[in-house]
Structure formats: structure tokens, C-alpha cells
Design an enzyme around this catalytic site. Structure first.
Site, PDB file in Angstrom:
ATOM      1  N   VAL A 109       0.842  -1.197   0.000  1.00 20.92           N
ATOM      2  CA  VAL A 109       0.000   0.000   0.000  1.00 20.92           C
ATOM      3  C   VAL A 109       0.879   1.249   0.000  1.00 20.92           C
ATOM      4  O   VAL A 109       1.733   1.430   0.873  1.00 20.92           O
ATOM      5  CB  VAL A 109      -0.936   0.005   1.223  1.00 20.92           C
ATOM      6  N   LYS A 110       0.636   2.089  -1.001  1.00 21.40           N
ATOM      7  CA  LYS A 110       1.402   3.338  -1.114  1.00 21.40           C
ATOM      8  C   LYS A 110       0.718   4.426  -0.286  1.00 21.40           C
ATOM      9  O   LYS A 110      -0.471   4.699  -0.456  1.00 21.40           O
ATOM     10  CB  LYS A 110       1.486   3.760  -2.576  1.00 21.40           C
TER      11      LYS A 110
END
Ligand code: E4P
Length: 220
Positions: free
Chosen positions: A84-85
Site C-alpha cells: 500500500v502506497k
């Protein structure tokens, strides 16, 4: 090293996965929006394109820590194994800490300085994405930022690695790798430029001409 494509173009990922030693695909909201396909539809298709072992990255949209954590959990529930960015803001750093405690891998993104990248790593981000060309474009030195960040991570946060991003030329990407960073993500046009030197085609054409002249055919 790890090589990623920075795209949500499933057909191009399938094609280039046969050519490049790809570890996976990175996306961001602009990249997903350009494809005009729902993120919930395109992410599983991208995962299939890079295979079970391939790594996929997708970014949250919320600006609040709670919302980021919530969206991250939805992404992981939808595509197990996704990284997850999280934009490296104050809220983002808090989210990275919480997600790390929950065992959800994160990438600290929108990194414009070595100090900002170091904070993301210290908060627990598995990857940190310095934006090389965007720093260059605003008069900074993207490669120098990567060099400094690489040295800082080696000294103070060895569990995090740089995934250098935002490239406009192969040279920028090579300079990052020479600075020691372990992973890069390339937009499709820059990935193509790695093989598109006009001199390569010219050399092959000359081999064909010589062979044809001598043996009257183009096979061995
Ligand atoms: C990576 O995290 C970014 O999404 C991306 O590489 C930014 O690239 P750009 O500056 O070409 O938009």
C-alpha cells in the site's frame, strides 16, 4: 535488484513481462485514472498479469490517517499481498506506523527529500519512493537525493529499501541503480527506451545486408 513497471495498462504489462525480468507493477491515482477502469477491477487484472509471485503497489486516496488505514485494509482484502502506497505527510507517517503494526506492507510515496524518505523508513515503510524527475523538474537534484537517501537507509533503516520512481530517461534510472538503490519503477516509455537505441537496429540491419549479399538468404 527489483524492476517494476509504473502503469495500469494490463496488455502492456502482459507483453513486457515476457521481455523484462519484472518483479511487478506500481500504480498511483493518476495512472489508475488514466486507464478509466475501476481500481477494484484493474488491480486483480494487473496481479494476474504479473503472476502469483509478482508484487503490486496501489495508493490510498484519503488524506486522514484513519481513512488511509481503512483504505489500505480494503486494498489488502481485495488483493492479498499488495503493497500500500502512502504519501509521506504527517497523517501518512502515522498511517505507516499503524499499518506496519498490523503487518501490512507499505511504500512511502511522494518523496521529494532524503529527510522525508528517512522518516517514512523509520516509521516502518518497506519501500520508499523518491520522485527523481519531479525533483529535477523543480530545479533540484533527484539523483543526489537518492544517493543521500540510500546512504541514510543503509546507516539507520536497513530494513527499508528505495523504490526509485518518476523517471523520464533511462540515464536517471541507471544513476539511481549506480547509487546503490535496489529497485526502480519505469513508466512504459522509459522501459521501451532501454532497448530502443537506433544504433542497435542499424547494427542488425548491417549484419542482414552482409549475410544476404554473401549467402542470398537471411537464415543460418
Ligand atoms: C511513484 O510512486 C510515482 O507514482 C510515479 O513514479 C511518479 O511518476 P511521474 O513523476 O512520472 O508521474
Amino acid at each position: 535488484m527489483e524492476l517494476y513497471l509504473d502503469t495500469a495498462n494490463v496488455a502492456e504489462v502482459e507483453r513486457l513481462a515476457r521481455i523484462f525480468p519484472l518483479q511487478g507493477v506500481t500504480t498511483n491515482p493518476s495512472i489508475i485514472a488514466a486507464g478509466a477502469e475501476s481500481i477494484w477491477d484493474v488491480l486483480p487484472r494487473l496481479q494476474a498479469a504479473v503472476g502469483k509471485e509478482g508484487r503490486l503497489f496501489a495508493q490510498v486516496m484519503s488524506r486522514e490517517t484513519c481513512g488511509m488505514v481503512d483504505e489500505a485494509q480494503k486494498l489488502v482484502a481485495h488483493v492479498p499481498g499488495i503493497v500500500v502506497k502512502i504519501p509521506v505527510t504527517s497523517a501518512g507517517l502515522a498511517a505507516i506506523k499503524q499499518l506496519t503494526a498490523l503487518g501490512i506492507p507499505t511504500l512511502g510515496t511522494a518523496v521529494y527529500s532524503a529527510a522525508q524518505g528517512l522518516l517514512a523508513a523509520l516509521a516502518g515503510a518497506a519501500y520508499v519512493a523518491p520522485y527523481v524527475n519531479r525533483v529535477d523538474a523543480q530545479g533540484g537534484d533527484g539523483i543526489r537525493m537518492v544517493q543521500e537517501l540510500q546512504a541514510l537507509l543503509e546507516l539507520h533503516a536497513p530494513d527499508s529499501k528505495i523504490l526509485a520512481a518518476s523517471f523520464k530517461t533511462p540515464r536517471q534510472a541507471l544513476d539511481c541503480l549506480l547509487a546503490g538503490c535496489e529497485s526502480i519503477t519505469l513508466p512504459l516509455d522509459v522501459a521501451q527506451q532501454f532497448l530502443a537505441a537506433p544504433a542497435v537496429e542499424a547494427a542488425i540491419v548491417k549484419f542482414e545486408e552482409d549475410w544476404q549479399k554473401a549467402f542470398g538468404r537471411l537464415s543460418l
